[in-house]
Every structure is written in structure tokens, then in C-alpha cells.
Write a protein that holds these residues in place. Structure first.
Motif, mmCIF file in Angstrom:
data_model
loop_
_atom_site.group_PDB
_atom_site.id
_atom_site.type_symbol
_atom_site.label_atom_id
_atom_site.label_comp_id
_atom_site.label_asym_id
_atom_site.label_seq_id
_atom_site.Cartn_x
_atom_site.Cartn_y
_atom_site.Cartn_z
ATOM 1 N N CYS A 42 -38.771 102.369 6.522
ATOM 2 C CA CYS A 42 -37.751 101.714 7.335
ATOM 3 C C CYS A 42 -37.368 102.601 8.515
ATOM 4 O O CYS A 42 -37.131 103.798 8.356
ATOM 5 C CB CYS A 42 -36.525 101.453 6.457
ATOM 6 N N THR A 43 -37.327 102.013 9.716
ATOM 7 C CA THR A 43 -36.921 102.769 10.903
ATOM 8 C C THR A 43 -35.734 102.136 11.626
ATOM 9 O O THR A 43 -35.172 102.765 12.519
ATOM 10 C CB THR A 43 -38.092 102.901 11.898
ATOM 11 N N ASN A 44 -35.348 100.898 11.273
ATOM 12 C CA ASN A 44 -34.197 100.250 11.898
ATOM 13 C C ASN A 44 -32.908 100.907 11.409
ATOM 14 O O ASN A 44 -32.768 101.207 10.230
ATOM 15 C CB ASN A 44 -34.159 98.760 11.558
ATOM 16 N N THR A 45 -31.977 101.123 12.330
ATOM 17 C CA THR A 45 -30.696 101.715 11.960
ATOM 18 C C THR A 45 -29.562 100.838 12.460
ATOM 19 O O THR A 45 -29.755 99.979 13.315
ATOM 20 C CB THR A 45 -30.539 103.135 12.544
ATOM 21 N N GLN A 46 -28.375 101.063 11.905
ATOM 22 C CA GLN A 46 -27.181 100.355 12.357
ATOM 23 C C GLN A 46 -25.992 101.292 12.281
ATOM 24 O O GLN A 46 -25.951 102.212 11.455
ATOM 25 C CB GLN A 46 -26.936 99.095 11.531
ATOM 26 N N ASP A 47 -25.028 101.073 13.175
ATOM 27 C CA ASP A 47 -23.772 101.820 13.148
ATOM 28 C C ASP A 47 -22.845 101.133 12.158
ATOM 29 O O ASP A 47 -22.725 99.906 12.153
ATOM 30 C CB ASP A 47 -23.122 101.843 14.529
ATOM 31 N N CYS A 48 -22.194 101.910 11.331
ATOM 32 C CA CYS A 48 -21.314 101.373 10.301
ATOM 33 C C CYS A 48 -19.853 101.548 10.715
ATOM 34 O O CYS A 48 -19.549 102.275 11.647
ATOM 35 C CB CYS A 48 -21.552 102.106 8.982
ATOM 36 N N SER A 49 -18.968 100.917 9.970
ATOM 37 C CA SER A 49 -17.530 101.082 10.178
ATOM 38 C C SER A 49 -17.063 102.374 9.528
ATOM 39 O O SER A 49 -17.777 102.976 8.736
ATOM 40 C CB SER A 49 -16.770 99.901 9.558
ATOM 41 N N ASN A 50 -15.836 102.760 9.834
ATOM 42 C CA ASN A 50 -15.299 104.016 9.295
ATOM 43 C C ASN A 50 -15.218 104.043 7.777
ATOM 44 O O ASN A 50 -15.335 105.101 7.181
ATOM 45 C CB ASN A 50 -13.918 104.298 9.882
ATOM 46 N N ASP A 51 -14.989 102.906 7.137
ATOM 47 C CA ASP A 51 -14.842 102.892 5.681
ATOM 48 C C ASP A 51 -16.127 102.475 4.974
ATOM 49 O O ASP A 51 -16.104 102.071 3.817
ATOM 50 C CB ASP A 51 -13.679 101.988 5.263
ATOM 51 N N ASP A 52 -17.268 102.585 5.656
ATOM 52 C CA ASP A 52 -18.555 102.191 5.079
ATOM 53 C C ASP A 52 -19.314 103.364 4.494
ATOM 54 O O ASP A 52 -19.055 104.522 4.807
ATOM 55 C CB ASP A 52 -19.446 101.535 6.140
ATOM 56 N N ALA A 53 -20.282 103.007 3.662
ATOM 57 C CA ALA A 53 -21.261 103.936 3.118
ATOM 58 C C ALA A 53 -22.634 103.341 3.393
ATOM 59 O O ALA A 53 -22.754 102.188 3.820
ATOM 60 C CB ALA A 53 -21.049 104.122 1.619
ATOM 61 N N CYS A 54 -23.677 104.115 3.136
ATOM 62 C CA CYS A 54 -25.043 103.611 3.247
ATOM 63 C C CYS A 54 -25.507 103.214 1.852
ATOM 64 O O CYS A 54 -25.378 103.989 0.904
ATOM 65 C CB CYS A 54 -25.974 104.688 3.793
#
Length: 118
Positions: free
Chosen positions: A34-46
Motif C-alpha cells: 500500500c502506498t496511498n496515504t491520508q491525513d487523519c484527525s487529531n483524535d485518530d489512530a491508524c
């Protein structure tokens, strides 16, 4: 007069990046490339959720949803799975290799605090 303790605290918070959002891989695949990325919110995890058949889902998820029962509700079509939630940039990739940044940040903060106390 300069406020050294206040400056030290601001510098330490900057090093640790408190309150900053993370980036996660985002994809559904069988290969782990996987090479696609996304910006998460402050209260998120991966999230890295792996189905018994081998397909892996990677995405941002609210940290409070990182629970087996909650994930079973969110992914009702996946009968059996394992999962991992993490809170470092791109930590839900195919391999989880530590970058040493948290240790480096801690050491730098300790050095700054020592310097400020002089």
C-alpha cells in the motif's frame, strides 16, 4: 527578564508534536504494498485490520473505535479478523519499523530541560 521555564516547555511541546494529527496508509489489498496515504484527525489512530482470508484494510479510525467489538460492528462482512491500532505516522504499513523519533524527541527534551536549568 526572560522566562526560561516557559520557553523550555514550548520547545518540548514542539519536539513531541503534542496535539498534531497523524498520517496513515489507506487501502484494501492482499499484497502489503500500500502506498496511498491520508491525513487523519487529531483524535485518530491508524488501523490495520487483516481478514482471515488475507485482505488487509488500512485507514484512519477514531482511537476510541479501536476495540474488537466496535470493529466487528463497523466491518460486519468480515467474520474473522485481527487488528492493530497505532498512533505514529504511517505505522499501519506492511512492516512496522521503529524510526527512533520518540526516543530522539525524549533525549532532545531532556537536553533542553538540563540546559534551561543551568
Amino acid at each position: 527578564m526572560t522566562n526560561y521555564p516557559g520557553m523550555c516547555l514550548v520547545f518540548c511541546f514542539a519536539i513531541f508534536g503534542l496535539g498534531s494529527a497523524i498520517r496513515c496508509f489507506k487501502c484494501n489489498d492482499y499484497t502489503g504494498s500500500c502506498t496511498n496515504t491520508q491525513d487523519c484527525s487529531n483524535d485518530d489512530a491508524c488501523l490495520k485490520l487483516t481478514e482471515t482470508g488475507g485482505q488487509t484494510t488500512r485507514q484512519c479510525i477514531k482511537y476510541s473505535d479501536c476495540d474488537f467489538n466496535r470493529l466487528a460492528q463497523m466491518f460486519p462482512s468480515v467474520p474473522k479478523f485481527t487488528f492493530d491500532c497505532c498512533t505514529r505516522d504511517l505505522c499501519n504499513g506492511a512492516t512496522s519499523i521503529g524510526t527512533g523519533k520518540p526516543l530522539l524527541g525524549l533525549l532532545a527534551s531532556l537536553a533542553v530541560m538540563w540546559w534551561c536549568m543551568q
